[in-house]
Design an enzyme around this catalytic site. Sequence first.
Site, PDB file in Angstrom:
ATOM      1  N   SER A   1       9.359 -19.811 -40.651  1.00  0.00           N
ATOM      2  CA  SER A   1       7.821 -19.641 -41.100  1.00  0.00           C
ATOM      3  C   SER A   1       7.537 -19.356 -42.577  1.00  0.00           C
ATOM      4  O   SER A   1       8.975 -18.965 -43.457  1.00  0.00           O
ATOM      5  CB  SER A   1       7.102 -18.449 -41.094  1.00  0.00           C
ATOM      6  OG  SER A   1       5.971 -18.599 -40.835  1.00  0.00           O
TER       7      SER A   1
ATOM      8  N   TYR B   1       5.031 -10.016 -38.158  1.00  0.00           N
ATOM      9  CA  TYR B   1       5.353 -11.556 -37.764  1.00  0.00           C
ATOM     10  C   TYR B   1       6.584 -11.473 -38.975  1.00  0.00           C
ATOM     11  O   TYR B   1       7.256 -12.647 -38.673  1.00  0.00           O
ATOM     12  CB  TYR B   1       3.911 -12.351 -37.949  1.00  0.00           C
ATOM     13  CG  TYR B   1       4.379 -13.747 -37.596  1.00  0.00           C
ATOM     14  CD1 TYR B   1       5.112 -15.050 -36.690  1.00  0.00           C
ATOM     15  CD2 TYR B   1       4.455 -14.631 -38.889  1.00  0.00           C
ATOM     16  CE1 TYR B   1       5.270 -16.163 -36.538  1.00  0.00           C
ATOM     17  CE2 TYR B   1       4.296 -15.883 -39.104  1.00  0.00           C
ATOM     18  CZ  TYR B   1       4.982 -16.851 -37.735  1.00  0.00           C
ATOM     19  OH  TYR B   1       5.006 -17.843 -37.388  1.00  0.00           O
TER      20      TYR B   1
END
Length: 253
Positions: free
Chosen positions: A133, A146
């Site tokens: 990500s 996250y």
Amino acid sequence: MKKVIITGGSRGIGRACVELFCENDCAVAFIYCSNDEAAKECADVTGAYAIKADLSDPEESEWAYNKAVEYLGGIDILVNNAGIIKRIPMHEMKASEFRQVIDVDLNAPFIVSKAVLPSMIKQRSGKIINICSMMSEFGRETVSAYASAKGGLKMLTRNIASEYGQYNIQCNGIGPGYIATPQTAPLRETQPDGSKHPFDVFITETKTPAGRWGDPEDLAGPAVFLASNASDFVNGQILYVDGGIQAYFGKQP
């Protein structure tokens, strides 16, 4: 025919990867944890084999991997795509919520990668692709778990490449920008007054040179490249597919 396992394959980026690998004459098994309807529809359309499992559970992860290998008759390519996000301010997040994100987004790729490595070592070839990500590089409000998991996944990618490159195993990552998936749907919701979500405006009008959200299909092509012989000397890299966000300071107000 290459044998491919994709986690989180029933929708979004995973679904796009399932479709493109199948179009390229690969045998594909995908693992999913919810939404039986979406998984059935994906399997019916693509011909891929669907396996339901909770990848936050080590025993279920290993069971799902063994089930996939039994169906495929081996493994050449693993795409670790399954992931969750909890948008909660860190001071309000429970330790159990933080741990759940780490379990799915970081521990599960470790468990499944660990399972595929012995056969890849034996055949002296293999491709592992981890869906990282932009949060592998950046922090942002409400995504402490996250970002921690995706930062760890970036370093797991580099360590697998370092440790197993001698066996002709390549492990690389893809770092999506902001992609229009069910996971990001809350950031694209139309507001009660009919206006665009402020974050939607930020991404499309201020931050992304491409001027749009990415589509899941934008990630599938890079995944096929990293799974192909064309990437045999590419190892330990994170390919950011973000429409130019990381190259761009942002539009001047």
